[in-house]
Enzyme design. Structure first.
Site, PDB file in Angstrom:
ATOM      1  N   ASN A 306       3.233  -0.784   5.769  1.00 42.44           N
ATOM      2  CA  ASN A 306       3.332   0.567   5.216  1.00 42.44           C
ATOM      3  C   ASN A 306       4.509   1.266   5.908  1.00 42.44           C
ATOM      4  O   ASN A 306       4.320   2.191   6.690  1.00 42.44           O
ATOM      5  CB  ASN A 306       2.021   1.326   5.448  1.00 42.44           C
ATOM      6  CG  ASN A 306       2.054   2.712   4.855  1.00 42.44           C
ATOM      7  OD1 ASN A 306       2.715   2.957   3.851  1.00 42.44           O
ATOM      8  ND2 ASN A 306       1.332   3.643   5.471  1.00 42.44           N
ATOM      9  N   CYS A 333       6.457   4.284  -0.097  1.00 42.50           N
ATOM     10  CA  CYS A 333       6.709   5.631  -0.609  1.00 42.50           C
ATOM     11  C   CYS A 333       8.100   5.722  -1.218  1.00 42.50           C
ATOM     12  O   CYS A 333       8.543   6.813  -1.589  1.00 42.50           O
ATOM     13  CB  CYS A 333       6.552   6.667   0.505  1.00 42.50           C
ATOM     14  SG  CYS A 333       7.726   6.457   1.871  1.00 42.50           S
TER      15      CYS A 333
END
Length: 376
Positions: A306, A333
């Protein structure tokens, strides 16, 4: 969603404010599919929608104006304050704190920082809301001139806050475009803001990172947990683990989990959560993800990454390709850096992807991808 600030051209942060939400979500899925179109075998699950408004659990407010008439919001192009205390994407519980903040600015005679003149003391107030209702308030000051006044006012300030809240003071002496400095003093006895996501307790310290949309964060962790449980690895690494969201959700009986994170505060918070759950097989380690992987001397069955917007390093991608890791989950993201990294990870096959709308009213989104080592 309607926004008077957007209509009046006072704030354009939410670039998709005039686009119906269903079309926003559809366009994000189409954009993600376009960026990942080189992976023809990749199937997309239905996108995870978010509440359209009031979804932000964090408010990073610039304090400007004067002690008598402070603005709580952002700065315009000339460095002057634009008041946004009624911003519709911020959770109402956080907006309810703005009058309290203003009252204490008045009563303590706090001097807002004037960016063009480089004078003043109070730069920002950063508020974070837990799903338990507790709030963390961080006062960001240029110097320690107002520190004693803030510390002495703590009992009166805490009276206006929900139970379990945290108050701290951060110091940012430099004149630069950042939100906070390195020095932080916690004023309350409670030092972490506790969340309860999917029944998992998580702790956030003042300088720790947590997703800005609690609803989507919970859904993101549930999706990762489902994919990990489907393959049931005996060992798992959570790289860039933050406060441990993925690691804590994916822990299981007989499964060893290592979370790797550069922030010592985040590791301490994640370790607190693991201890409260009695997870003996879960360990959080302070370190760089790439350096840890290259120096570990062994590889787990599964890895979750992540990373920040820049994505993973070329070295980490090469290590994953050459390792014995069978299962990989990539939460991103930034879909362009994800697309680049998936091409680097050529020993793995992307199987499933899901767009998670972490940032409604903007073009940004989160996407989580499940990968499997390709057959030889």
């Amino acid at each position: 969603m309607e926004c008077l600030y957007f209509s009046a051209d006072r704030c354009r942060s939410c670039t998709l404010m005039t686009v119906p939400y269903e079309l926003q979500l559809q366009s994000k899925v189409e954009r993600c599919q376009e960026l990942l179109s080189d992976f023809g075998q990749l199937a997309f699950l239905p996108a995870q929608p978010s509440p359209e408004q009031g979804f932000r659990n964090k408010a990073k407010m610039v304090i400007s104006g004067t002690t008598e008439h402070p603005t709580i919001g952002i700065l315009d192009a000339d460095g002057h304050g634009v008041d946004l205390r009624n911003c519709g994407v911020i959770d109402p519980a956080l907006r309810a704190m703005f009058p309290v903040v203003e009252r204490f600015i008045h009563e303590l005679k706090l001097i807002p920082y004037d960016v063009p003149r480089r004078k003043g003391e109070l730069k920002h107030v950063i508020l974070t809301l837990s799903d338990t209702g507790a709030i963390m308030v961080r006062w960001v000051l240029r110097t320690k001139k107002h520190f004693v006044a803030l510390r002495n006012s703590l009992p009166q300030f805490v009276e206006k806050m929900p139970p379990g809240s945290v108050v701290s003071v951060n110091f940012l002496p430099e004149h630069k475009a950042v939100l906070e400095g390195s020095e932080e003093i916690i004023l309350t006895r409670r030092t972490t803001l506790q969340f309860e996501l999917n029944g998992i307790p998580m702790h956030l310290r003042p300088q720790g990172f947590f997703q800005t949309n609690t609803h989507i964060a919970a859904a993101l962790y549930r999706q990762a947990r489902q994919w990990i449980d489907d393959v049931n690895p005996e060992s798992l690494w959570d790289l860039y683990s933050g406060v441990g969201g993925f690691a804590l959700h994916c822990a299981g009986e007989g499964r060893t989990v290592h979370g790797i994170e550069t922030s010592a505060e985040a590791v301490e918070a994640a370790s607190t959560s693991a201890a409260s759950l009695g997870l003996d097989g879960v360990q959080f380690i302070v370190g760089d993800a790439t350096e840890y992987a290259l120096g570990a001397g062994w590889a787990p069955d599964a890895v979750i990454v992540n990373p920040p917007r820049r994505g993973i390093s070329a070295e980490l991608a090469a290590w994953l390709n050459a390792s014995d890791v069978e299962h990989l989950i990539y939460s991103s993201c930034n879909a362009p850096s994800l697309a680049r990294d998936l091409k680097r990870l050529d020993k793995f096959t992307p199987q499933l992807a899901r767009v998670m709308d972490m940032f409604p009213q903007t073009e940004h989104f989160e996407v989580i991808v499940k990968l499997q080592r390709s057959a030889a």
